[in-house]
Design a protein around this motif. Structure first.
Motif, PDB file in Angstrom:
ATOM      1  N   LYS A 383     -27.212  52.104  24.228  1.00  0.00           N
ATOM      2  CA  LYS A 383     -27.648  53.506  24.237  1.00  0.00           C
ATOM      3  C   LYS A 383     -28.062  54.039  22.864  1.00  0.00           C
ATOM      4  N   PRO A 384     -27.353  53.715  21.760  1.00  0.00           N
ATOM      5  CA  PRO A 384     -27.756  54.282  20.460  1.00  0.00           C
ATOM      6  C   PRO A 384     -29.115  53.743  20.021  1.00  0.00           C
ATOM      7  N   ASP A 385     -29.757  54.472  19.107  1.00  0.00           N
ATOM      8  CA  ASP A 385     -30.994  53.970  18.508  1.00  0.00           C
ATOM      9  C   ASP A 385     -30.709  52.800  17.581  1.00  0.00           C
ATOM     10  N   VAL A 386     -29.557  52.858  16.911  1.00  0.00           N
ATOM     11  CA  VAL A 386     -29.125  51.771  16.029  1.00  0.00           C
ATOM     12  C   VAL A 386     -27.655  51.489  16.320  1.00  0.00           C
ATOM     13  N   THR A 387     -27.326  50.216  16.570  1.00  0.00           N
ATOM     14  CA  THR A 387     -25.938  49.830  16.832  1.00  0.00           C
ATOM     15  C   THR A 387     -25.470  48.825  15.785  1.00  0.00           C
ATOM     16  N   LEU A 388     -24.380  49.182  15.088  1.00  0.00           N
ATOM     17  CA  LEU A 388     -23.730  48.281  14.136  1.00  0.00           C
ATOM     18  C   LEU A 388     -22.350  47.942  14.692  1.00  0.00           C
ATOM     19  N   LEU A 389     -21.963  46.686  14.592  1.00  0.00           N
ATOM     20  CA  LEU A 389     -20.683  46.250  15.145  1.00  0.00           C
ATOM     21  C   LEU A 389     -19.780  45.693  14.056  1.00  0.00           C
ATOM     22  N   ALA A 390     -18.630  46.341  13.884  1.00  0.00           N
ATOM     23  CA  ALA A 390     -17.591  45.812  13.002  1.00  0.00           C
ATOM     24  C   ALA A 390     -16.768  44.792  13.783  1.00  0.00           C
ATOM     25  N   GLU A 391     -16.051  43.944  13.069  1.00  0.00           N
ATOM     26  CA  GLU A 391     -15.213  42.963  13.739  1.00  0.00           C
ATOM     27  C   GLU A 391     -14.111  43.672  14.524  1.00  0.00           C
ATOM     28  N   ILE A 392     -13.637  43.028  15.571  1.00  0.00           N
ATOM     29  CA  ILE A 392     -12.622  43.599  16.465  1.00  0.00           C
ATOM     30  C   ILE A 392     -11.340  43.940  15.694  1.00  0.00           C
ATOM     31  N   PHE A 393     -10.784  45.125  15.987  1.00  0.00           N
ATOM     32  CA  PHE A 393      -9.501  45.531  15.409  1.00  0.00           C
ATOM     33  C   PHE A 393      -8.387  44.931  16.264  1.00  0.00           C
ATOM     34  N   ALA A 394      -7.563  44.095  15.670  1.00  0.00           N
ATOM     35  CA  ALA A 394      -6.598  43.304  16.447  1.00  0.00           C
ATOM     36  C   ALA A 394      -5.474  44.146  17.045  1.00  0.00           C
ATOM     37  N   ALA A 395      -5.048  45.196  16.323  1.00  0.00           N
ATOM     38  CA  ALA A 395      -3.887  45.989  16.742  1.00  0.00           C
ATOM     39  C   ALA A 395      -2.679  45.076  16.933  1.00  0.00           C
ATOM     40  N   ARG A 396      -2.179  44.994  18.162  1.00  0.00           N
ATOM     41  CA  ARG A 396      -0.924  44.270  18.426  1.00  0.00           C
ATOM     42  C   ARG A 396      -1.152  42.817  18.810  1.00  0.00           C
TER      43      ARG A 396
END
Length: 458
Positions: A383-396
């Motif tokens: 949906k966005p005009d520009v999509t940037l993806l950071a690495e997955i946040f692991a949490a637990r």
């Protein structure tokens, strides 16, 4: 251990040790118990503003977990992230000191209130709980509050009041909300989530039905008429149910208009206008959240005028479409959305605000959620005009499947993957131009990207 077994310990002079005391719902729990006259100690893995605040109240907090931190505690309360292998939990078991879960402690506390308003749902909980807080405060009911985010009105995510009403954001993860005692149970929506704990959507629905069934005689369930899963979950429910919806339901909106992306509408209950609401937060999803909050207020006997005043003063909770500042003519906002449904609502709202481009920097939250809802994430992130993806946040979690945000980027045309958050900030610095709406999105630490971007605006 059960809530009933915990109840006798909630008394002045009893000694409790809280493991993970700096957590978002553990620190207010410590404050509430301290205010009730209990002797509280705690431990956490790191210093934080929450830890500093607790110490300012006279609550000793140790950094790191060690068996000796238990001291003379008569009971231990732990956050969901603390397991039996924790040295303090192991020591408590060895010494015969009872160990309770955080949710059980909140459940025991809410038994002391005449009205317990518990807001649940796959998404929208924090915003709706915050809206309810604004309304109940406007009505002068002096509530105790527990929110899973910061509310500017409170300067925190919690409040210790002296009234007969408690308002709690109520999470289904690990069936936490099944330890609660709601007199009013709100269900905003039900979707497949937390699939590291629940088996599937049916399992999630079973948990929400059990939550609804906690409501006592004389209580009320507030349910989203527009959400098919919620309605299916409550089929055959014998407790009183008030439904809310955009156009249908016992409580619904009428005369909805928009000005500069902000909605105004009448709240109508069974043909009668209860309140006229002008929201200061955008999006159709927030109209639904406001209807849920208004229905909750109605169940508490709050006049419509308090709904109008409370919602007029609400400008969002922390990390919910929170304005961070500007950079090179672009406006930078941050949002906690981490489920495809939340993300879609956020992006649809963003598209409606008239910016030239929507630039979304998204950090997926947990490996299991990313894997289970992978195709849904792919579709919504187009949906966005520009999509940037950071690495997955692991949490637990540990990454047992080997999944990466790079896998998402490969399926989304034009998307770019970044291994670290500073790389995302650098990319946004190059991309940003006047007329852009830049969104940093996710439940992890992606908010630091927008903060770093704005800090470098000079």
């Amino acid at each position: 251990m059960t809530v009933n077994e915990l109840q006798p310990y909630i008394a002045p002079g009893r000694r409790a040790h809280l493991v993970g005391i700096g957590g978002v719902s553990m620190s207010p729990l410590a404050e509430v118990l301290h205010g009730a006259g209990m002797v509280i100690t705690g431990s956490d893995m790191r210093e934080s503003p929450a830890v500093e605040h607790l110490r300012s109240l006279g609550i000793p907090v140790s950094i790191s977990h060690r068996a000796e931190n238990l001291g003379e505690a008569e009971l231990v309360i732990r956050t969901a992230a603390v397991h039996d292998s924790n040295p303090e939990i192991s020591a408590a078991h060895a010494q015969g000191v009872p160990v309770f879960e955080r949710a059980q402690a909140w459940g025991a506390i809410m038994r002391g209130y005449q009205h317990a308003l518990c807001i649940s749902g796959t998404h929208g909980k924090t915003t709706t709980t915050s809206m309810c807080t604004h309304i109940i405060m406007a009505a002068g009911l002096d509530p105790t509050v527990m929110i899973g985010g910061t509310l500017p009105l409170l300067g925190a995510g919690h409040r210790v009041g002296k009234g007969d009403t408690i308002i709690l954001e109520s999470c289904e993860y690990c069936n936490s909300f099944l330890s609660f005692f709601p007199t009013i149970a709100v269900i905003l929506n039900i979707e497949a989530d937390h699939l590291d704990f629940f088996k599937d959507l049916e399992d999630v629905e079973r948990s929400f039905r059990r939550f609804a069934d906690l409501v006592p005689e004389g209580g009320r369930i507030i349910a989203n008429r527009d959400d098919a899963n919620t309605m299916a979950t409550l089929a055959g429910e014998t407790r009183p149910v008030t439904t809310f919806g955009l156009e249908e339901g016992d409580v619904h909106a009428a005369g909805l208009t928009w000005e500069k992306g902000l909605p105004a509408f009448d709240v109508v209950c069974r043909g009668e206008v209860y309140a006229h609401v002008s929201l200061k937060v955008p999006g159709l999803h927030n109209v639904k959240n406001a209807l849920a909050a208004a229905a909750s207020a109605m169940a508490l006997g709050v006049p419509g005028e308090a709904v109008e005043r409370g919602l007029a003063q609400f400008r969002g909770a922390g990390r919910r479409f929170e304005h961070k500042g500007s950079f090179h003519g672009a406006e930078v906002y941050d949002d906690y959305a981490h489920h495809p449904g939340e993300l879609e609502a956020l992006l649809d709202t963003a598209r409606s605000l008239g910016y030239e481009r929507v630039v979304c920097a998204f950090q997926p939250h947990t490996y299991t959620r990313t894997a289970a809802l992978f195709d849904d994430f792919v579709e919504v992130l187009k949906k966005p005009d520009v999509t940037l993806l950071a690495e997955i946040f692991a949490a637990r979690e540990d990454n047992e499947s080997g999944i990466s945000s790079r896998d998402l980027a490969e399926r989304i045309p034009g998307a770019r993957y970044f291994a670290t958050l500073p790389e995302v900030t650098a990319a946004l610095r190059e991309l940003a131009r006047p007329g852009d709406l830049i969104l940093t999105v996710g439940a992890g630490d992606v908010y630091t990207v927008g903060e770093a971007l704005v800090a470098g605006a000079s």
